[in-house]
Motif scaffolding. Structure first.
Motif, PDB file in Angstrom:
ATOM      1  N   LEU A 126      -5.353   2.749   2.990  1.00  0.00           N
ATOM      2  CA  LEU A 126      -5.276   1.301   2.813  1.00  0.00           C
ATOM      3  C   LEU A 126      -6.512   0.752   2.105  1.00  0.00           C
ATOM      4  CD1 LEU A 126      -3.839   0.382   6.305  1.00  0.00           C
ATOM      5  CD2 LEU A 126      -2.621   0.374   4.156  1.00  0.00           C
ATOM      6  N   PHE A 127      -7.695   1.195   2.569  1.00  0.00           N
ATOM      7  CA  PHE A 127      -8.932   0.752   1.913  1.00  0.00           C
ATOM      8  C   PHE A 127      -8.930   1.179   0.447  1.00  0.00           C
ATOM      9  CE2 PHE A 127     -11.079   0.906   6.228  1.00  0.00           C
ATOM     10  CZ  PHE A 127     -11.286  -0.446   6.288  1.00  0.00           C
ATOM     11  N   GLY A 128      -8.510   2.412   0.214  1.00  0.00           N
ATOM     12  CA  GLY A 128      -8.543   2.951  -1.145  1.00  0.00           C
ATOM     13  C   GLY A 128      -7.630   2.183  -2.083  1.00  0.00           C
ATOM     14  N   ILE A 129      -6.377   1.935  -1.642  1.00  0.00           N
ATOM     15  CA  ILE A 129      -5.445   1.181  -2.480  1.00  0.00           C
ATOM     16  C   ILE A 129      -6.052  -0.156  -2.828  1.00  0.00           C
ATOM     17  CG2 ILE A 129      -3.231  -0.012  -2.502  1.00  0.00           C
ATOM     18  CD1 ILE A 129      -2.144   2.098  -0.665  1.00  0.00           C
ATOM     19  N   THR A 130      -6.701  -0.753  -1.842  1.00  0.00           N
ATOM     20  CA  THR A 130      -7.204  -2.107  -2.049  1.00  0.00           C
ATOM     21  C   THR A 130      -8.345  -2.144  -3.052  1.00  0.00           C
ATOM     22  OG1 THR A 130      -6.629  -2.519   0.243  1.00  0.00           O
ATOM     23  CG2 THR A 130      -8.030  -4.122  -0.813  1.00  0.00           C
ATOM     24  N   VAL A 260      -0.492  -4.516   2.021  1.00  0.00           N
ATOM     25  CA  VAL A 260      -1.240  -3.843   0.974  1.00  0.00           C
ATOM     26  C   VAL A 260      -0.336  -3.550  -0.223  1.00  0.00           C
ATOM     27  CG1 VAL A 260      -2.432  -1.695   0.434  1.00  0.00           C
ATOM     28  CG2 VAL A 260      -3.037  -2.946   2.469  1.00  0.00           C
ATOM     29  N   SER A 261       0.958  -3.275   0.041  1.00  0.00           N
ATOM     30  CA  SER A 261       1.878  -3.078  -1.081  1.00  0.00           C
ATOM     31  C   SER A 261       2.047  -4.360  -1.881  1.00  0.00           C
ATOM     32  CB  SER A 261       3.242  -2.614  -0.575  1.00  0.00           C
ATOM     33  OG  SER A 261       3.105  -1.507   0.253  1.00  0.00           O
ATOM     34  N   VAL A 262       2.098  -5.494  -1.173  1.00  0.00           N
ATOM     35  CA  VAL A 262       2.169  -6.771  -1.887  1.00  0.00           C
ATOM     36  C   VAL A 262       0.926  -6.946  -2.747  1.00  0.00           C
ATOM     37  CG1 VAL A 262       2.284  -9.270  -1.649  1.00  0.00           C
ATOM     38  CG2 VAL A 262       3.569  -7.839  -0.101  1.00  0.00           C
ATOM     39  N   TYR A 263      -0.216  -6.569  -2.169  1.00  0.00           N
ATOM     40  CA  TYR A 263      -1.463  -6.664  -2.940  1.00  0.00           C
ATOM     41  C   TYR A 263      -1.381  -5.806  -4.194  1.00  0.00           C
ATOM     42  CZ  TYR A 263      -5.974  -5.429  -4.622  1.00  0.00           C
ATOM     43  OH  TYR A 263      -7.006  -5.164  -5.465  1.00  0.00           O
ATOM     44  N   VAL A 264      -0.803  -4.590  -4.076  1.00  0.00           N
ATOM     45  CA  VAL A 264      -0.690  -3.719  -5.254  1.00  0.00           C
ATOM     46  C   VAL A 264       0.117  -4.427  -6.339  1.00  0.00           C
ATOM     47  CG1 VAL A 264       0.272  -1.569  -6.148  1.00  0.00           C
ATOM     48  CG2 VAL A 264      -0.921  -1.576  -3.981  1.00  0.00           C
TER      49      VAL A 264
END
Lengths: 510, 151
Positions: A126-130, A260-264
């Protein structure tokens, strides 16, 4: 040391997971302190990142010092959009971790060392994706998040959790693969994987930016992330996966993975393709807003039919995802819809965290998994019920809570861009939330305390001593939903700083 | 018709095949009832994407992307010290001679992800078989409906 903060946020839980794997399997009492240390380190570092972003501005970090000319180094980028999300992930993860503290005598699978390893690895993902600024890196981290999620779902004691995990695995892998195909087409057209690099190339070459291959890439990437976030009609896996997994896992996954997917999606639109995609193709953005409206309506209707607390909350997640996707694609000139979506990511992470922690406490302490089990709850556990009330009010959107402000900005964006159907869906969904939660408040406040409630907890003799460990994170989460609402101004300012700054850059380039 | 095949399909043969294989895999992953067959479909689906990426980096007549002595000692030394943007002008390299290594390297990661996914999925299948005694999805769903709410 302080110049490496962005990468420490990601590395701390990674090394924590390795250390738990080595030592936690020998002595189970070490698991929790190690995991807590790792996440606390991430938390402190993300505060540092937020502080840097708020005072100095966006922060670009190159892992290993491999800077851009090679085009192969991995860039981390923290700005007003994602630094706050980093902090939110750290907070929600810490709360979920404290909730899941291992208690002596408990034999739950969710308290095994493997649970902590998976838990920390999920945080790494999660941290990494962000924070990553590399399009392919996102794919790898999405898969890390997904693989650990499958494990965390399947770790439950229910037989259904395994089947739910398998269905989640098939759909999740297809979704991530779609994202990978999209990145492949993007790379074919542009020849770079660094998000900022791709943005520069696309802005400088409109003939590439308007080509069919870029459109194909965008469609594949969107399909991939929509599957991952559970947007209707791709939501099939979500309710089962999140309601049959142990509450220790649900507390971490339900608030964060979809958000986090929405953030992506926002990052890809905002930092890779450019928001021109939305404003220049009104037909397409109208269609996406319509899909989002469908998601809001479907999620609300499904939530009304549920009698199980967790299932109901999962259906609400589908509706909330609709809010954020719709808000992102409104395309209003002031970008209030986008601001609202970003703020709602944070707000929804806190609200969902609060509600799922509460559902976990109810299930663990009273065996209450269905609405009718909750009768007399305010007398049996006033603190937990009070916190649940705050979370519910935030979900409905009652003014001082954070849920109100995100809806306020989303509706402002929708009015500016003239998406009336979206406003109707948003308000209708708030109304449904009001019905749902006031039904629960009614049962919990006026309902009789069941006679058998005390005797039915024979399996939980230690609950009095450990109930505080479960209720404390719940109270913190409830307080945070309130504080995030009251102090929404600096948060909005930080988000606007990035959004508005980007407006100027884009308009100068185009 | 032949002309169309020659100009559209033959030069992009890999890309057409990748789409066909991918759709076969997707169909199996969604349409099959047996969980293991679903997994086989899923693996085919993932592998097809590897083909897409590998096809991107390949060039006709190109070699492996290693700087060797034929380009001169100075180029080798320069690259050994990390290369850099300046190297591209000091030691011009004809890109047509080398395959693009980046997509291939990316696929190493994707292969690892695919193996990990398959491993987790097979472990889940094992547990499901132990719990339900079958790997046929309709039978599992039938059994699930009879389970009481044991969450």
């Amino acid at each position: 040391m302080s110049e490496h903060l962005p990468v420490i946020v990601v590395l701390a839980p990674l090394f924590g997971a390795v250390i738990v794997g080595f030592f936690g399997t020998r002595d189970r009492h070490l698991c929790f302190p190690i995991a807590l240390t790792a996440l606390a380190l991430s938390f402190v570092c993300s505060i540092g990142v937020v502080h840097h972003v708020a005072t100095v501005g966006a922060w670009d970090y190159f892992v290993g010092g491999w800077e851009s000319p090679h085009g192969v180094g991995i860039q981390l980028r923290a700005d007003g959009v994602n630094s706050l999300l980093l902090l939110a992930i750290a907070v929600v993860a810490l709360l979920a971790l404290v909730y899941s503290i291992r208690q002596d005598g408990e034999k739950d699978a969710e308290k095994s060392p493997f649970f902590y390893v998976l838990f920390l690895l999920l945080c790494v993902g999660l941290f990494g994706i962000t924070i990553t600024g590399d399009a392919f890196n996102v794919y790898v981290l999405i898969e890390i998040t997904a693989l650990t999620s499958y494990g965390l779902v399947a770790i439950g004691s229910s037989r259904r959790s395994r089947v739910a995990a398998f269905q989640y695995l098939v759909i999740g892998t297809v979704g991530a693969s779609f994202y990978l195909i999209g990145v492949g087409y993007l790379y074919l057209a542009v020849g770079s994987l660094n998000m900022a690099d791709i943005r520069t190339i696309l802005a400088a070459n409109p003939e590439i930016a308007n080509s069919r291959i870029i459109g194909t890439a965008l469609v594949f990437i969107l399909l991939g992330v929509w599957t991952k976030m559970g947007l209707f009609p791709l939501h099939g896996w979500l309710p089962n996966a999140y309601s049959y997994c142990p509450s220790g896992s649900a507390n971490l996954m339900a608030p964060l993975v979809t958000k986090v997917s929405v953030y992506v999606m926002i990052r890809i639109l905002f930092g890779v393709f450019g928001l021109g995609v939305i404003t220049e193709n009104p037909g397409w953005s109208d269609l996406v807003v319509l899909i989002a409206v469908g998601s809001i309506v479907a999620g609300s209707v499904m939530a009304l039919t549920q009698r199980e607390i967790k299932k109901m909350l999962c259906c609400l997640i589908v509706a909330e995802v609709g809010y954020m996707v719709g808000g992102t694609w409104l395309g209003d000139a002031g970008r209030w819809g986008l601001t609202g979506s970003m703020y709602h990511i944070l707000a929804d992470a806190m609200m969902t965290s609060c509600l799922f922690l509460a559902a976990g406490v109810f299930a663990k302490q009273f065996g209450a998994t269905r609405l009718e089990h909750l009768s007399g709850l305010f007398r049996r556990s006033p603190w937990a019920a009070g916190a649940f009330t705050l979370g519910g009010l935030a979900m409905i959107g009652v003014p001082p809570m954070c849920g109100f402000f995100s809806k306020f900005y989303l509706i402002r964006g929708a009015i500016d861009s003239g998406h009336w159907l979206y406003i109707v869906a948003l308000l209708g969904s708030s109304l449904v939330n009001a019905i749902l939660f006031f039904r629960i408040f009614e049962i919990a406040y006026f309902g009789e305390v069941p006679e058998s409630s005390e005797s039915s907890e024979g399996g939980c003799p230690t609950r009095g001593r450990h109930a505080a460990w479960r209720t404390a994170p719940l109270l913190v989460a409830a307080a945070l939903t309130l504080l995030l609402g009251i102090f929404n101004r600096p948060v909005i300012d930080l988000i606007r700083g990035t959004v508005v700054e980007n407006i100027d850059i884009v308009s100068m380039q185009e | 018709m032949m002309e169309w095949i020659k100009t559209t399909i033959v030069p992009h043969f890999n890309f057409w095949i990748y789409v066909v294989i991918m759709m076969l895999g997707l169909w199996a992953a969604i349409g099959k009832n047996n969980l293991i067959k679903k997994l086989i479909g899923l693996s085919i689906f993932q592998t097809a994407i590897l083909l897409l990426y590998v096809s991107m980096g390949v060039k006709e007549g190109a070699s492996i992307p290693i700087v060797d002595e034929t380009m001169g000692e100075a180029a080798v030394d320069f690259m050994a010290q990390g290369g850099g943007a300046a190297g591209a002008t000091a030691f011009p390299i004809n890109p047509d001679l080398f395959a693009n290594p980046l997509p291939h390297v990316l696929m190493l990661t994707a292969i690892v992800v695919g193996v990990a996914t398959l491993g987790v999925a097979l472990a889940l299948c094992q547990v499901i078989f132990r719990d339900f005694g079958t790997l046929e999805e309709p039978e599992i769903l039938n059994q699930i409906q009879t389970i009481q709410d044991d969450v």
